[in-house]
Design an enzyme around this catalytic site. Structure first.
Site, PDB file in Angstrom:
ATOM      1  N   CYS A 248      -3.959 -25.595  11.616  1.00  0.00           N
ATOM      2  CA  CYS A 248      -3.630 -26.534  12.701  1.00  0.00           C
ATOM      3  C   CYS A 248      -3.571 -25.806  14.050  1.00  0.00           C
ATOM      4  O   CYS A 248      -4.057 -26.306  15.054  1.00  0.00           O
ATOM      5  CB  CYS A 248      -2.276 -27.190  12.471  1.00  0.00           C
ATOM      6  SG  CYS A 248      -2.026 -27.833  10.822  1.00  0.00           S
ATOM      7  N   ASP A 249      -2.931 -24.647  14.079  1.00  0.00           N
ATOM      8  CA  ASP A 249      -2.561 -24.044  15.361  1.00  0.00           C
ATOM      9  C   ASP A 249      -3.264 -22.728  15.689  1.00  0.00           C
ATOM     10  O   ASP A 249      -3.120 -22.215  16.802  1.00  0.00           O
ATOM     11  CB  ASP A 249      -1.041 -23.814  15.389  1.00  0.00           C
ATOM     12  CG  ASP A 249      -0.278 -25.134  15.298  1.00  0.00           C
ATOM     13  OD1 ASP A 249      -0.816 -26.151  15.760  1.00  0.00           O
ATOM     14  OD2 ASP A 249       0.842 -25.141  14.771  1.00  0.00           O
TER      15      ASP A 249
ATOM     16  N   CYS B  36       1.355 -23.481  10.183  1.00  0.00           N
ATOM     17  CA  CYS B  36       0.022 -23.974   9.810  1.00  0.00           C
ATOM     18  C   CYS B  36      -1.049 -23.304  10.663  1.00  0.00           C
ATOM     19  O   CYS B  36      -1.280 -23.692  11.811  1.00  0.00           O
ATOM     20  CB  CYS B  36      -0.035 -25.492   9.961  1.00  0.00           C
ATOM     21  SG  CYS B  36      -1.641 -26.198   9.550  1.00  0.00           S
TER      22      CYS B  36
HETATM   23  C1  LIG Z   1       4.172 -28.797  13.098  1.00  0.00           C
HETATM   24  C2  LIG Z   1       2.957 -29.329  12.380  1.00  0.00           C
HETATM   25  C3  LIG Z   1       1.751 -29.390  13.051  1.00  0.00           C
HETATM   26  C4  LIG Z   1       0.629 -29.890  12.413  1.00  0.00           C
HETATM   27  N1  LIG Z   1      -0.546 -29.968  13.110  1.00  0.00           N
HETATM   28  C5  LIG Z   1      -1.625 -30.509  12.511  1.00  0.00           C
HETATM   29  C6  LIG Z   1      -2.852 -30.653  13.230  1.00  0.00           C
HETATM   30  O1  LIG Z   1      -2.958 -30.257  14.395  1.00  0.00           O
HETATM   31  N2  LIG Z   1      -3.902 -31.216  12.578  1.00  0.00           N
HETATM   32  C7  LIG Z   1      -3.831 -31.627  11.272  1.00  0.00           C
HETATM   33  O2  LIG Z   1      -4.802 -32.153  10.759  1.00  0.00           O
HETATM   34  N3  LIG Z   1      -2.687 -31.490  10.567  1.00  0.00           N
HETATM   35  C8  LIG Z   1      -1.599 -30.949  11.154  1.00  0.00           C
HETATM   36  N4  LIG Z   1      -0.447 -30.790  10.444  1.00  0.00           N
HETATM   37  C9  LIG Z   1      -0.435 -31.169   9.016  1.00  0.00           C
HETATM   38  C10 LIG Z   1      -0.306 -32.692   8.875  1.00  0.00           C
HETATM   39  O3  LIG Z   1       0.749 -33.141   9.675  1.00  0.00           O
HETATM   40  C11 LIG Z   1      -0.089 -33.058   7.414  1.00  0.00           C
HETATM   41  O4  LIG Z   1      -1.148 -32.553   6.639  1.00  0.00           O
HETATM   42  C12 LIG Z   1      -0.038 -34.579   7.254  1.00  0.00           C
HETATM   43  O5  LIG Z   1       0.975 -35.135   8.071  1.00  0.00           O
HETATM   44  C13 LIG Z   1       0.215 -34.977   5.808  1.00  0.00           C
HETATM   45  O6  LIG Z   1       0.273 -36.361   5.778  1.00  0.00           O
HETATM   46  P1  LIG Z   1       1.005 -37.162   4.618  1.00  0.00           P
HETATM   47  O7  LIG Z   1       0.858 -38.585   4.985  1.00  0.00           O
HETATM   48  O8  LIG Z   1       0.506 -36.713   3.306  1.00  0.00           O
HETATM   49  O9  LIG Z   1       2.526 -36.714   4.650  1.00  0.00           O
HETATM   50  P2  LIG Z   1       3.620 -36.602   5.824  1.00  0.00           P
HETATM   51  O10 LIG Z   1       3.012 -36.597   7.169  1.00  0.00           O
HETATM   52  O11 LIG Z   1       4.458 -35.436   5.407  1.00  0.00           O
HETATM   53  O12 LIG Z   1       4.472 -37.951   5.643  1.00  0.00           O
HETATM   54  C14 LIG Z   1       5.313 -38.128   4.550  1.00  0.00           C
HETATM   55  C15 LIG Z   1       6.033 -39.450   4.715  1.00  0.00           C
HETATM   56  O13 LIG Z   1       6.749 -39.736   3.518  1.00  0.00           O
HETATM   57  C16 LIG Z   1       8.005 -40.280   3.866  1.00  0.00           C
HETATM   58  N5  LIG Z   1       8.894 -40.135   2.718  1.00  0.00           N
HETATM   59  C17 LIG Z   1       9.296 -39.004   2.092  1.00  0.00           C
HETATM   60  N6  LIG Z   1      10.143 -39.302   1.081  1.00  0.00           N
HETATM   61  C18 LIG Z   1      10.253 -40.653   1.055  1.00  0.00           C
HETATM   62  C19 LIG Z   1      10.984 -41.565   0.245  1.00  0.00           C
HETATM   63  N7  LIG Z   1      11.776 -41.160  -0.751  1.00  0.00           N
HETATM   64  N8  LIG Z   1      10.870 -42.890   0.516  1.00  0.00           N
HETATM   65  C20 LIG Z   1      10.081 -43.331   1.496  1.00  0.00           C
HETATM   66  N9  LIG Z   1       9.348 -42.508   2.295  1.00  0.00           N
HETATM   67  C21 LIG Z   1       9.452 -41.190   2.079  1.00  0.00           C
HETATM   68  C22 LIG Z   1       8.398 -39.528   5.120  1.00  0.00           C
HETATM   69  O14 LIG Z   1       9.404 -40.208   5.851  1.00  0.00           O
HETATM   70  C23 LIG Z   1       7.067 -39.494   5.850  1.00  0.00           C
HETATM   71  O15 LIG Z   1       6.888 -40.667   6.578  1.00  0.00           O
HETATM   72  C24 LIG Z   1       0.705 -30.308  11.059  1.00  0.00           C
HETATM   73  C25 LIG Z   1       1.926 -30.235  10.373  1.00  0.00           C
HETATM   74  C26 LIG Z   1       3.049 -29.753  11.027  1.00  0.00           C
HETATM   75  C27 LIG Z   1       4.356 -29.678  10.286  1.00  0.00           C
END
Ligand SMILES: Cc1cc2nc3c(=O)[nH]c(=O)nc-3n(C[C@H](O)[C@H](O)[C@H](O)COP(=O)(O)OP(=O)(O)OC[C@H]3O[C@@H](n4cnc5c(N)ncnc54)[C@H](O)[C@@H]3O)c2cc1C
Length: 332
Positions: A140-141, A137
């Protein structure tokens, strides 16, 4: 005995999208249930420093931020379930979902916040150096590599966009692609090729991410020429793997309208899916921004959309009840 939980709002996913939806849903009096999935806290629990989430002047830690979000969601009345949904029936309301634990969830509305995972090359050295110079990302980084040498691996839109974004921080960006032409849109390719700070290495695949002494992190990439097999080394401080993302939507195939890449389609400007009462938020419906703050923003939208949907549905059924009662009185 199989447990059944009934709720006005069921939220799948405990990343920033799911937990933001939970905070808004709970404060609207809907007593939501969050099913956390196998990654409680979502993707941010896999990183360390977060510098771009609003409200914090100092660097914060991803896992800490997610613990705070969960604590806030619980504090206002959310129930967290450590479970993973394995089957869904959205053909009628209340929706019926089944967890890996065997628990049945019956929900008047469903908020899907299951996120997306970055695709990785699958190298051992990549896993070992993730967070120590290896990232998926740039938004992010990229900031952590100000004035340093960085490389982007990939040849599609994401890779080209990441390379262009990184020129905000670095004057030395290399795009590494295993073929001799890019898959990215023409306009993006033109911008990339015209950029003075980006060079392209064609027909090269990463053989290994090379770490330095002790805690130094990434210092170089070993590249294999895809035509000759010859291996060469280039020095880099940051390596960005940009070969796409995998939205967690397998469960919804055949139930919800998905786009060609598997992301949930929502009505523009809303979180409404094609099934009334089902809403989608966060990375599972957003292939462009993929940030914690945008996921939190659409999580808020999903809760507000669900709350309005329920209010309208309640109003309709109450009105229908009144009309039926009035008809009954009229016929007596
Ligand atoms: C290494 C890394 C660093 C990052 N750094 C940053 C940063 O510095 N700043 C920033 O803004 N963004 C950052 N991001 C991006 C950010 O983390 C994501 O955009 C954000 O987490 C997305 O949120 P979300 O809630 O949509 O999904 P996610 O965070 O992906 O959460 C998905 C959730 O769904 C759950 N899930 C999946 N399938 C099922 C199922 N069948 N039943 C029940 N639950 C389920 C998972 O367990 C999880 O809890 C980073 C990402 C990564 C990988």
């Amino acid at each position: 005995m199989t447990a059944t939980h009934s709720t006005r709002m069921l939220i799948l996913g405990s990343g920033p999208a799911g937990l933001s939806a939970a905070i808004y849903g709970a404060r609207a009096g809907l007593a939501p249930i969050v099913v956390q999935g196998i990654q409680p806290g979502g993707q941010l629990t896999t990183t360390t420093d977060v510098e771009n989430y609003p409200g914090f002047r100092d660097v914060i830690q991803g896992p800490w931020l997610m613990e705070e979000m969960q604590a806030q969601a619980e504090h206002v009345g959310t129930r967290m379930m450590y479970d993973m949904i394995v089957s869904v029936d959205l053909s009628q309301r209340p929706f019926r979902l089944v967890g890996d634990s065997g628990t049945i969830y019956s929900a008047d509305t469903l908020v899907v916040a299951t996120g997306a995972q970055a695709r990785w090359l699958g190298l051992e050295s990549e896993t070992r150096l993730r967070g120590q110079g290896v990232s998926a990302c740039a938004t992010c980084d990229g900031f952590f590599f100000r004035g340093k040498k960085v490389a982007v691996i990939g040849g599609g839109n994401t890779a080209v966009e990441e390379a262009l974004y990184l020129t905000n921080h670095s004057h030395d960006v290399t795009l590494i692609h295993r073929r001799d032409s890019l898959r990215a849109e023409k306009i993006l390719q033109e911008r990339l090729l015209a950029h003075p700070n980006i060079k392209i290495l064609w027909n090269k695949a990463v053989d290994s991410f090379v770490g330095g002494e002790g805690t130094q992190g990434l210092i170089a990439l070993d590249l294999r020429d895809t035509r000759t097999g010859e291996v060469s080394r280039i020095p880099v401080d940051g390596g960005f793997v940009a070969i796409g993302h995998e939205p967690a939507t397998e469960l919804f195939r055949g139930h919800l309208d998905l786009d060609a890449d598997g992301y949930i389609n929502v009505r523009p400007g809303t979180t409404y899916t094609n099934v009334a009462g089902v809403f989608a938020c966060g990375d599972v419906m957003d292939k462009h921004y993929r940030q914690a703050v945008t996921a939190a923003g659409t999580g808020c939208m999903a809760a507000l959309d669900a709350e309005r949907f329920l209010a309208e549905a309640d109003f309709e059924s109450t009105s229908e009840g009144h009309r039926t009662a009035a008809r009954a009185v009229a016929t007596v």
